[in-house]
Write a protein that holds these residues in place. Structure first.
Motif, PDB file in Angstrom:
ATOM      1  N   LEU B 186      18.840 -13.336  80.000  1.00  0.00           N
ATOM      2  CA  LEU B 186      17.853 -12.843  80.857  1.00  0.00           C
ATOM      3  C   LEU B 186      16.640 -12.324  79.895  1.00  0.00           C
ATOM      4  CD1 LEU B 186      19.836 -10.390  82.813  1.00  0.00           C
ATOM      5  CD2 LEU B 186      19.273 -12.571  83.623  1.00  0.00           C
ATOM      6  N   THR B 187      16.865 -12.169  78.764  1.00  0.00           N
ATOM      7  CA  THR B 187      15.942 -11.969  77.703  1.00  0.00           C
ATOM      8  C   THR B 187      15.099 -12.943  77.628  1.00  0.00           C
ATOM      9  OG1 THR B 187      17.512 -10.235  76.329  1.00  0.00           O
ATOM     10  CG2 THR B 187      15.515 -11.266  75.271  1.00  0.00           C
ATOM     11  N   ARG B 188      15.556 -14.335  77.569  1.00  0.00           N
ATOM     12  CA  ARG B 188      14.668 -15.459  77.154  1.00  0.00           C
ATOM     13  C   ARG B 188      13.890 -15.682  78.604  1.00  0.00           C
ATOM     14  NH1 ARG B 188      14.918 -20.743  78.488  1.00  0.00           N
ATOM     15  NH2 ARG B 188      17.034 -20.654  79.328  1.00  0.00           N
ATOM     16  N   TYR B 189      14.444 -15.654  79.960  1.00  0.00           N
ATOM     17  CA  TYR B 189      13.698 -15.479  81.017  1.00  0.00           C
ATOM     18  C   TYR B 189      12.476 -14.745  81.121  1.00  0.00           C
ATOM     19  CZ  TYR B 189      17.294 -18.752  82.905  1.00  0.00           C
ATOM     20  OH  TYR B 189      18.186 -19.678  83.074  1.00  0.00           O
ATOM     21  N   LEU B 190      12.866 -13.576  80.513  1.00  0.00           N
ATOM     22  CA  LEU B 190      11.919 -12.516  80.573  1.00  0.00           C
ATOM     23  C   LEU B 190      10.688 -12.588  79.590  1.00  0.00           C
ATOM     24  CD1 LEU B 190      13.802  -9.207  81.046  1.00  0.00           C
ATOM     25  CD2 LEU B 190      12.281 -10.109  82.610  1.00  0.00           C
ATOM     26  N   SER B 191      10.940 -13.055  78.360  1.00  0.00           N
ATOM     27  CA  SER B 191       9.840 -13.027  77.382  1.00  0.00           C
ATOM     28  C   SER B 191      10.161 -14.344  76.167  1.00  0.00           C
ATOM     29  CB  SER B 191       9.870 -11.742  76.567  1.00  0.00           C
ATOM     30  OG  SER B 191      11.066 -11.664  75.967  1.00  0.00           O
ATOM     31  N   GLY B 192      10.985 -15.141  76.465  1.00  0.00           N
ATOM     32  CA  GLY B 192      11.250 -16.141  75.466  1.00  0.00           C
ATOM     33  C   GLY B 192      10.762 -17.719  75.979  1.00  0.00           C
ATOM     34  N   PRO B 193      10.708 -18.490  75.243  1.00  0.00           N
ATOM     35  CA  PRO B 193      10.244 -19.939  75.436  1.00  0.00           C
ATOM     36  C   PRO B 193      11.276 -20.349  76.659  1.00  0.00           C
ATOM     37  CG  PRO B 193      11.355 -20.010  73.680  1.00  0.00           C
ATOM     38  CD  PRO B 193      11.435 -18.746  73.910  1.00  0.00           C
ATOM     39  N   LEU B 194      10.320 -21.201  77.580  1.00  0.00           N
ATOM     40  CA  LEU B 194      10.786 -21.729  78.838  1.00  0.00           C
ATOM     41  C   LEU B 194      10.670 -23.182  78.667  1.00  0.00           C
ATOM     42  CD1 LEU B 194       9.446 -19.486  81.627  1.00  0.00           C
ATOM     43  CD2 LEU B 194      11.733 -19.339  80.470  1.00  0.00           C
ATOM     44  N   ASP B 195      10.209 -23.969  77.558  1.00  0.00           N
ATOM     45  CA  ASP B 195      10.350 -25.260  77.547  1.00  0.00           C
ATOM     46  C   ASP B 195      10.403 -25.558  76.103  1.00  0.00           C
ATOM     47  OD1 ASP B 195       7.686 -24.786  76.678  1.00  0.00           O
ATOM     48  OD2 ASP B 195       6.834 -25.730  78.592  1.00  0.00           O
TER      49      ASP B 195
END
Lengths: 195, 195
Positions: B186-195
């Motif tokens: 969830l942390t990555r989906y909110l503010s981390g890299p998506l690709d």
């Protein structure tokens, strides 16, 4: 009729029943589909449905098999660099279910699992036997069933959000973009830290 | 009857209709629930259901509101260290939906969305308006709707796997263990890299 001829006829009958069942389960759901209705749609005697499949549960199980064969998917995911395992998994599964016929099978399975306890129980056993146990054996780690079920939670959620509820922009993003976005999640669930 | 008395009576009638609707939508689904059946279960005249709610779609929408209030959840998730945002989100949501009444509401929503296109469309609008748009505004980044829908995909998948299909060991893991396992996602989906 020769033995070969009879065998071909039986195969055609089994396939006609399976086709009718797949369509009715998808359209009406598990509870509201009767063996009698399947027989009528397949143009066969109801006794033949029981003869070939034994019960509605077994008929359902035989037509809802996942469109991705775990025996092909699991080695593909586990061979190669572990930090890319999630990417291989995401690309493979999306590659299959972006195809309309496979997508229809998957969404029918998810719909049935969501709305009908009997279908959910059948799918739970199917997932456990055909996916979780082989993955656990392949990963060879103690918490593999938890890891596999976390992977399952992200994949089923993706099917819900992208194909069933069709939340934007996830529904119209490219398969590649979606695969890249969820790949690190799947990699961590497969082999990264869980706490 | 005094003005206050009438208002109390109206409130009770509205609540009786909402309670009956919630129960029938959960049991029979959206399609198979009629306004007439809701009125009968609430012990009121069918015209009152229309008077208070306008249509079956609006009645459904008013009883399926998410048990988590986005106006409370969103600031809670976004305040504090960003690398812990997923943990705050997971603990907050699981803390609410582990409670039986809230869990029942959530599973009823997911079931309806999975099996009925009309319900899915209503929920898609609800999610977009009450969750995705506020989250996008709060995050203040261009790809916020994609991020929010990825968060949604993991959360709805968790509801499916843990509460509806009840895949083990995810179904009987503690809420804390599940929250820790999905928090980095969830942390990555909110503010981390998506690709």
């Amino acid at each position: 009729m020769s033995r070969t001829g009879r065998r071909k006829g039986e195969t055609r009958t089994r396939e006609a029943i399976a086709d009718a069942a797949r369509e009715l389960f998808a359209k009406r759901g598990f509870d509201r589909t009767s063996l009698r209705a399947v027989a009528a749609a397949a143009g066969v005697d109801p006794s033949l449905v029981l003869h070939f499949y034994g019960s509605k549960e077994r008929l359902f199980l035989s037509v809802v098999s996942p469109p991705v064969d775990p025996a092909v998917l699991i080695p593909h995911v586990l061979e190669g660099p572990p930090e890319k395992a999630g990417e291989r998994l995401a690309l493979f599964v999306l590659g299959v279910i972006e195809e309309p016929a496979a997508r229809e099978r998957v969404t029918a399975m998810v719909r049935a699992a969501a709305s009908e306890p009997a279908a959910a129980a059948i799918l739970r056993d199917l997932i456990s036997r055909e996916v979780l146990t082989p993955v656990a054996q392949a990963l060879g780690v103690e918490d593999a069933p938890l890891r596999a079920s976390l992977v399952g939670s992200q994949m089923v959620g993706l099917v819900m959000a992208r194909y069933i509820v069709q939340v934007e922009p996830l529904a119209s993003a490219s398969a590649e973009q979606v695969a890249r976005a969820i790949a690190p999640t799947l990699t961590r669930y497969l082999s990264g830290p869980l706490d």
